[in-house]
Design an enzyme around this catalytic site. Structure first.
Site, PDB file in Angstrom:
ATOM      1  N   SER A  38       0.850  -1.184   0.000  1.00  0.00           N
ATOM      2  CA  SER A  38       0.000   0.000   0.000  1.00  0.00           C
ATOM      3  C   SER A  38       0.890   1.239   0.000  1.00  0.00           C
ATOM      4  O   SER A  38       1.512   1.570   1.007  1.00  0.00           O
ATOM      5  CB  SER A  38      -0.913   0.015   1.231  1.00  0.00           C
ATOM      6  OG  SER A  38      -1.751   1.153   1.231  1.00  0.00           O
ATOM      7  N   CYS A  42       0.584   8.002  -6.750  1.00  0.00           N
ATOM      8  CA  CYS A  42       0.444   9.339  -7.337  1.00  0.00           C
ATOM      9  C   CYS A  42       1.507  10.300  -6.817  1.00  0.00           C
ATOM     10  O   CYS A  42       1.720  11.367  -7.396  1.00  0.00           O
ATOM     11  CB  CYS A  42      -0.948   9.901  -7.059  1.00  0.00           C
ATOM     12  SG  CYS A  42      -2.276   8.990  -7.896  1.00  0.00           S
ATOM     13  N   ASN A 283     -18.007 -16.234  -7.993  1.00  0.00           N
ATOM     14  CA  ASN A 283     -17.194 -15.889  -6.826  1.00  0.00           C
ATOM     15  C   ASN A 283     -15.889 -15.181  -7.170  1.00  0.00           C
ATOM     16  O   ASN A 283     -14.966 -15.146  -6.350  1.00  0.00           O
ATOM     17  CB  ASN A 283     -16.890 -17.139  -5.972  1.00  0.00           C
ATOM     18  CG  ASN A 283     -18.144 -17.806  -5.444  1.00  0.00           C
ATOM     19  OD1 ASN A 283     -19.154 -17.143  -5.209  1.00  0.00           O
ATOM     20  ND2 ASN A 283     -18.097 -19.114  -5.289  1.00  0.00           N
ATOM     21  N   GLY A 288     -10.184  -1.807  -9.944  1.00  0.00           N
ATOM     22  CA  GLY A 288      -8.992  -1.011 -10.203  1.00  0.00           C
ATOM     23  C   GLY A 288      -8.595  -0.962 -11.664  1.00  0.00           C
ATOM     24  O   GLY A 288      -9.403  -1.110 -12.582  1.00  0.00           O
ATOM     25  N   TYR A 432     -19.093  32.154  -1.246  1.00  0.00           N
ATOM     26  CA  TYR A 432     -18.619  33.441  -1.761  1.00  0.00           C
ATOM     27  C   TYR A 432     -18.125  34.325  -0.626  1.00  0.00           C
ATOM     28  O   TYR A 432     -18.840  34.615   0.330  1.00  0.00           O
ATOM     29  CB  TYR A 432     -19.718  34.186  -2.526  1.00  0.00           C
ATOM     30  CG  TYR A 432     -19.392  35.649  -2.736  1.00  0.00           C
ATOM     31  CD1 TYR A 432     -18.187  36.017  -3.331  1.00  0.00           C
ATOM     32  CD2 TYR A 432     -20.252  36.652  -2.309  1.00  0.00           C
ATOM     33  CE1 TYR A 432     -17.852  37.357  -3.507  1.00  0.00           C
ATOM     34  CE2 TYR A 432     -19.936  37.994  -2.485  1.00  0.00           C
ATOM     35  CZ  TYR A 432     -18.727  38.338  -3.073  1.00  0.00           C
ATOM     36  OH  TYR A 432     -18.397  39.656  -3.240  1.00  0.00           O
TER      37      TYR A 432
END
Length: 557
Positions: A38, A42, A283, A288, A432
């Site tokens: 993991s 990026c 199954n 991804g 705003y």
């Protein structure tokens, strides 16, 4: 229940963690071919360039941390070699000693990701030629850049491919002091954008001394005594000396073992799944970068490799395994990239993609400020909003600028997911205050411009394909000071504030094509003129957008 997951990172790790949260009793095995289960892929370019200093910051979870927190059986450097859907087993190879074994499963999740697409370039196996997909790739690039930097002269980096990762690498290698050249086979950088919007990114690269070479295929890497890797040679014969080469031309789904097992694979090479992310085999699920997913606007199935969708898909698969029946709605392809001082983002469908699928579409261009103009620091955002001319449904947005690009694209991505129209964009109530936005936010303004077209208050001229001929008369309604800095070569000039009193100077037997700097004054001019008997077109995006397209158009002097 025993769940086996092949592949970690975004989709697989998310599926494993969600499955544990849903069932404390399930046995969950995660097999990862690489050494890291993991990590923030990026973030890889930013560690190469030193913007992310600590390598460990990219390690999101380890086998030990996943076991401690979620009681997951995580096995790194364990490669799935084959799948037996009938026997419900996976053949696994231990990289440590080369031995193999069979792992049984009740439910199998495929999250093998995608491999970098390596183009058939002669000499691509040389030292100093890399792709960037994982931490090991990153480490090899860093080691090589350190080696070539010792030679004393500025190193020359060639990036083959001008997609998101390619441009991130161009920026980061430039940060290291390298002389960077980007070579792209297409006629633009950032192919997901339409070409006129990509021109802004191309200009930013050039302004930062990055050479951009378009419409060129790299054919080979030749020997050179003056370059650490060699000379990059294109099919047209252009030569670029290279001390480092990054291949960044896309990815291909790592679906080979799935196809061999009889799991359906589509035209892109991605595994085909249903709306629940289930494959055609009992199954067995897939998530991804290894799968094809439906595009909510364009239809059909596409392979769109993005971290956000992969994470959501992992969660959905775990829910469906435990009987929650959750549907994946498809991938819009919302993406963003920073290139030096410019940010480019996209969501939904581009004009060229819609034209490929023969879908009706219309676009408007505008150049609003990122926040109130009277508050210091406002930056222009170039926007292209695409919509259905029949019902006003929002189809896509492309935005290039600085501050606030991400906010506007995220809002429109939400609007597309909700099936909103340009009328809905007009009515959105958005934050705003002068440092953050305007009373009419750029998203509201985009909706208003499109709404005016749909309701027939104005007809637009396309700045990417100017209407030419004797029947058209171009009119510049900017100030004299603005015009002195540049104008369309065939245009007459009457400032907007003088237009009411000088209408008699304009021909009523021609179609007036009116422009200003960004589009608002020319819209006002068209409203005035059309109510006084003139046939009038407003040049969408006005002079600012025409500047991006002028070298691709045939214009009279």
């Amino acid at each position: 229940m025993k769940i086996v997951i092949i592949g970690g990172v975004a989709g697989g790790a998310s599926a494993a963690a969600r499955a544990r949260r849903l069932s404390e009793s399930a046995e969950i095995v995660l097999l990862e071919k690489g050494g890291f289960v993991s990590f923030a892929n990026c973030g890889l370019p930013y560690h190469v360039g030193g913007e992310i200093v600590e390598r460990n910051a990219l390690l999101l979870q380890t086998p030990e941390s996943l076991h401690a927190r979620f009681n997951l059986d995580v096995r790194v450097r364990h490669e799935a070699l084959s799948i037996d859907p009938q026997g419900q087993t996976v053949e696994v190879k231990r990289h440590e000693d080369g031995s193999t074994y069979r792992e049984s499963y009740d439910q199998l999740v495929l999250s093998m990701g995608a491999n970098p697409l390596i183009p058939p370039i002669e000499g691509r196996g040389r030292d100093g030629v890399f792709s960037l997909r994982d931490l090991e790739d990153m480490d090899r690039i860093i080691a090589w850049t350190s080696q070539v930097a010792l030679k004393g002269t500025p190193s020359r980096a060639i990036i083959v491919g001008a997609g998101f990762i390619g441009l991130e690498m161009a920026e980061q290698l430039h940060r290291l002091g390298m002389k960077v050249t980007v070579v792209e086979a297409a006629d633009q950088v950032l192919p997901p954008l339409d070409w006129e919007m990509a021109r802004l990114v191309e200009a930013e690269l050039q302004d930062n001394d990055v050479q951009v070479v378009l419409s060129e295929f790299v054919s080979r890497i030749a020997d050179s005594p003056d370059a650490a890797v060699g000379n990059v040679v294109t099919q047209s014969g252009k030569t670029f000396p290279a001390d480092l080469i990054i291949l960044s031309v896309g990815v291909r789904p790592n679906s080979a073992i799935a196809a061999t097992a009889g799991i359906d694979v589509g035209s892109t090479g991605g595994i085909q799944v249903d709306e629940h992310l289930h494959t055609n085999c009992q199954n067995i699920w897939a998530v991804g970068d290894v799968i094809e997913t439906p595009h909510p606007i364009l239809g059909g199935s596409m392979m769109i490799p993005l971290g956000g969708p992969a994470n959501r898909q992992g969660r959905i698969v775990a829910d469906n395994i435990f009987g929650r029946s959750v549907v994946y709605r498809g991938t819009l392809g919302t993406a963003i990239v920073r290139v030096f001082n410019v940010v480019a983002a996209v969501t939904g469908a581009s004009t060229k993609a819609l034209e490929r699928t023969d879908q009706p579409n219309q676009s408007v261009f505008l150049h609003p400020g990122s926040h109130a103009g009277y508050y210091p620091g406002a930056q222009t955002i170039a926007m292209k909003l695409t919509f259905d001319p029949d019902n006003g449904r929002v189809l896509g947005l492309q935005a290039v600028g600085g501050d606030g690009v991400d906010k506007r694209v995220d809002v429109v991505a939400t609007a597309i997911a909700a099936g909103m129209t340009v009328d809905d964009l007009v009515e959105l109530e958005l934050c705003y205050a002068p440092p953050f936005g305007s009373a009419k936010d750029p998203v509201n303004l985009a909706g208003m411009v499109a709404q005016n077209v749909l309701r027939g208050l104005v007809q637009n001229a396309d700045p990417t394909a100017l209407p030419l001929g004797d029947q058209f008369y171009y009119l510049d309604v900017r100030s004299s000071q603005e015009r002195a800095k540049g104008a369309l070569p065939m245009s007459a000039h009457i400032p907007l504030d003088e237009l009411r009193g000088r209408q008699n100077e304009l021909p009523k037997d021609k179609t007036l094509v009116v422009y200003c700097q960004s589009g608002q004054r020319s819209y006002n001019a068209c409203r005035l003129l059309s109510q006084n008997g003139f046939d009038c077109l407003n040049l969408s995006g006005a002079y600012k957008t025409w500047l991006l397209t002028r070298d691709r158009q045939s214009l009279p002097v």
